[in-house]
Design an enzyme around this catalytic site. Structure first.
Site, PDB file in Angstrom:
ATOM      1  N   ASP A  53     -21.538  16.730 -17.267  1.00  0.00           N
ATOM      2  CA  ASP A  53     -22.544  17.702 -16.841  1.00  0.00           C
ATOM      3  C   ASP A  53     -21.867  18.880 -16.167  1.00  0.00           C
ATOM      4  O   ASP A  53     -20.668  18.838 -15.859  1.00  0.00           O
ATOM      5  CB  ASP A  53     -23.521  17.043 -15.855  1.00  0.00           C
ATOM      6  CG  ASP A  53     -24.391  15.995 -16.528  1.00  0.00           C
ATOM      7  OD1 ASP A  53     -24.659  16.124 -17.737  1.00  0.00           O
ATOM      8  OD2 ASP A  53     -24.813  15.053 -15.837  1.00  0.00           O
ATOM      9  N   TYR A 109     -15.089   5.847 -14.321  1.00  0.00           N
ATOM     10  CA  TYR A 109     -15.708   6.776 -13.390  1.00  0.00           C
ATOM     11  C   TYR A 109     -15.197   6.460 -11.991  1.00  0.00           C
ATOM     12  O   TYR A 109     -15.210   5.301 -11.584  1.00  0.00           O
ATOM     13  CB  TYR A 109     -17.235   6.638 -13.425  1.00  0.00           C
ATOM     14  CG  TYR A 109     -17.833   7.033 -14.749  1.00  0.00           C
ATOM     15  CD1 TYR A 109     -17.956   6.117 -15.784  1.00  0.00           C
ATOM     16  CD2 TYR A 109     -18.246   8.333 -14.973  1.00  0.00           C
ATOM     17  CE1 TYR A 109     -18.480   6.469 -17.009  1.00  0.00           C
ATOM     18  CE2 TYR A 109     -18.776   8.709 -16.194  1.00  0.00           C
ATOM     19  CZ  TYR A 109     -18.894   7.768 -17.202  1.00  0.00           C
ATOM     20  OH  TYR A 109     -19.416   8.147 -18.408  1.00  0.00           O
TER      21      TYR A 109
END
Length: 173
Positions: A53, A109
């Site tokens: 994003d 992540y």
């Protein structure tokens, strides 16, 4: 056609995410396609292993591109760095045809929490500032519920993306 694997890292603060968009050229995918296109002399399509994003950073993200002929990997890497030079930490490898970035083995992540009273001037863009004591034992207990195979189908952004037949995603801590 020759297939190349790109392993890239970037600070996403000033970018509108990974994916090419009709409303802006300020995406990682567009910049890679443009910089490689300048070298080869035609439009190319770069495919990523996933998307980020706006404002999200990546380290070691894999992408792939098919080019019409053999290029020296150093020349290709130099071209990317020339136009995308703010973050010259990229690797380029010639791969066997059939390689595609979407076939990556996994994703990792990492989230960082800064518990100091004041945010660190050098890491503030890469971590969450939470100037309080963390309850590490409660965090470990909560993490136990997340470990192992999970059906994350409900969290998918589009129905076009299907969970691969290899099984359910597994969270590792």
């Amino acid at each position: 056609m020759r297939t190349y694997k790109l392993t890239i890292s970037y600070d996403g603060t000033r970018y509108q995410g990974w994916q090419r968009q009709a409303t802006t050229d300020n995406t990682i995918q567009h910049i890679l396609e443009w910089s490689i296109g300048k070298l080869v002399g035609y439009r190319v399509r770069v495919d990523g292993s996933g998307r980020t994003d706006a404002g999200v950073h990546a380290r070691g993200q894999v992408a792939s591109v098919q080019l019409s002929k053999l290029y020296d990997v150093k020349e290709l890497k130099d071209s990317i760095n020339r136009y995308y030079g703010r973050y010259p930490d990229h690797e380029v490898e010639l791969m066997k045809n059939g390689f595609h970035a979407r076939k990556c083995k996994g994703k990792k992540y990492e989230y960082y929490i800064d518990c100091r009273e004041k945010p660190d001037v050098f890491s503030r863009r890469y971590c969450y500032h939470y100037p309080h004591k963390l309850d590490i034992e409660a965090m470990r207990e909560a993490a136990d519920y997340m470990i192992g195979p999970k059906n994350l189908q409900a969290l998918r952004m589009t129905v076009r993306i299907r969970i691969q037949s290899a099984g359910l995603p597994t969270l590792k801590l």
